[in-house]
Write a protein that holds these residues in place. Structure first.
Motif, PDB file in Angstrom:
ATOM      1  N   LEU A 232       0.748  -1.384  -0.160  1.00 54.99           N
ATOM      2  CA  LEU A 232       0.335   0.080  -0.258  1.00 54.99           C
ATOM      3  C   LEU A 232       0.579   1.251  -0.213  1.00 54.99           C
ATOM      4  CD1 LEU A 232      -2.373   1.790   0.084  1.00 54.99           C
ATOM      5  CD2 LEU A 232      -2.177   1.613   2.803  1.00 54.99           C
ATOM      6  N   SER A 233       1.613   1.501   0.920  1.00 54.74           N
ATOM      7  CA  SER A 233       2.465   3.038   1.208  1.00 54.74           C
ATOM      8  C   SER A 233       4.112   2.707  -0.402  1.00 54.74           C
ATOM      9  CB  SER A 233       4.002   2.830   2.283  1.00 54.74           C
ATOM     10  OG  SER A 233       2.912   2.189   3.561  1.00 54.74           O
ATOM     11  N   GLY A 234       3.896   1.346  -0.860  1.00 50.13           N
ATOM     12  CA  GLY A 234       4.504   1.495  -2.107  1.00 50.13           C
ATOM     13  C   GLY A 234       3.873   2.140  -2.887  1.00 50.13           C
ATOM     14  N   VAL A 235       3.414   2.128  -3.159  1.00 49.80           N
ATOM     15  CA  VAL A 235       1.520   2.785  -4.530  1.00 49.80           C
ATOM     16  C   VAL A 235       1.408   4.117  -4.599  1.00 49.80           C
ATOM     17  CG1 VAL A 235      -0.983   2.894  -4.960  1.00 49.80           C
ATOM     18  CG2 VAL A 235       0.738   0.628  -4.611  1.00 49.80           C
ATOM     19  N   PHE A 236       1.617   4.752  -3.086  1.00 48.20           N
ATOM     20  CA  PHE A 236       1.957   5.982  -2.563  1.00 48.20           C
ATOM     21  C   PHE A 236       2.485   6.900  -3.010  1.00 48.20           C
ATOM     22  CE2 PHE A 236       3.205   9.025   0.156  1.00 48.20           C
ATOM     23  CZ  PHE A 236       1.934  10.418   0.609  1.00 48.20           C
ATOM     24  N   TYR A 237       4.018   5.711  -2.571  1.00 48.05           N
ATOM     25  CA  TYR A 237       5.121   6.129  -3.282  1.00 48.05           C
ATOM     26  C   TYR A 237       5.888   6.484  -4.089  1.00 48.05           C
ATOM     27  CZ  TYR A 237       6.132   5.479   2.015  1.00 48.05           C
ATOM     28  OH  TYR A 237       6.097   5.030   3.610  1.00 48.05           O
TER      29      TYR A 237
END
Length: 253
Positions: free
Chosen positions: A113-118
């Motif tokens: 999830l955070s990787g998609v945001f990043y």
């Protein structure tokens, strides 16, 4: 087809499975592709099998914003633009909440999830300039829940709704944002050296009666990234052989 001639694409988690198949499909359709993965040997092997002028490997941990930002900047410096971002990198853990360690929870949430945001945050200024697009890899597990996969379900559910939110925020800027939601796909992780044969119970949940192939998901991703989908944004497209067509009740005799 050469739908991506002259365009620059980033595919995260491109060392195997859906990511590898997607990178290969973009290259075949004329794109210059930056493949990322946290394991150098995996993406190096994929890039070595592709035309040298069309593919570049950049070792990147998608759960580390600093690394992601540097990778995006290097891409733009090398090729002068960015047209498509495919946020594909992911990991999984199984277990109930009681079974799931805090460390495993953070690992899954940070990568999936955070990787998609990043990736989105680092790439967006360049995609605004090129009027480009993003395709995220969610899952049917981001549309409905599984037994013993609460962390993965939370992460992929977040990816699905994050996709819709960013599509709303940036549609009028000319940036499209969509996602695919694969069902059971045959990869190194799912086949584990076994023949491509599903159990009767598992196959019975899929309308087409079989698992999917990474190339079939790649076809959907490249469609959503192409001008053929120029009036499509905010969609989370199941690529699942009809799994999500069911209401969950068993097939009738």
């Amino acid at each position: 087809m050469q739908r991506f001639d002259g365009r620059v694409v980033i595919v995260t988690g491109a060392g195997s499975g859906i990511g590898e198949a997607t990178a290969r499909r973009f290259v075949a359709e004329g794109a210059r592709v930056v493949l990322t993965d946290s394991v150098a040997d995996k993406i190096d092997a994929v890039v070595a099998s592709l035309p040298e002028e069309r593919a570049t490997a950049v070792v990147t941990d998608s759960s580390d914003y600093g690394q992601v930002a540097v990778m995006v900047q290097e891409t733009v410096q090398r090729y002068g633009r960015l047209d498509v971002l495919v946020n594909n990198a992911g990991t999984i853990t199984q277990g109930t909440v009681q079974d799931t360690s805090v460390e495993d929870w953070h690992r899954v949430i940070e990568t999936d999830l955070s990787g998609v945001f990043y990736g989105t945050k680092a790439a967006l200024e360049h995609l605004l300039e090129s009027k480009g697009c993003i395709v995220n890899v969610s899952s049917v597990s981001g549309l409905a829940a599984d037994w013993r996969m609460s962390a993965y379900n939370a992460a992929k559910g977040g990816v699905s709704n994050f996709t819709r939110a960013v599509a709303l925020d940036h549609g009028k800027d000319g940036v499209r944002v969509n996602a695919v939601a694969p069902g059971f796909i045959w990869t190194v992780l799912t086949s584990d050296g076994e023949p491509h044969r599903l159990s009767d119970e598992f196959a019975g949940r899929i309308a087409l009666g079989r698992g999917g192939l990474p190339e079939e998901v790649a076809a959907a991703i490249t469609f959503l990234a192409s001008d053929d989908a120029r009036f499509i944004t905010g969609v989370v497209l199941p690529v699942d052989g009809g799994t999500m067509a069911s209401n969950g009740q068993p097939a009738q005799a």
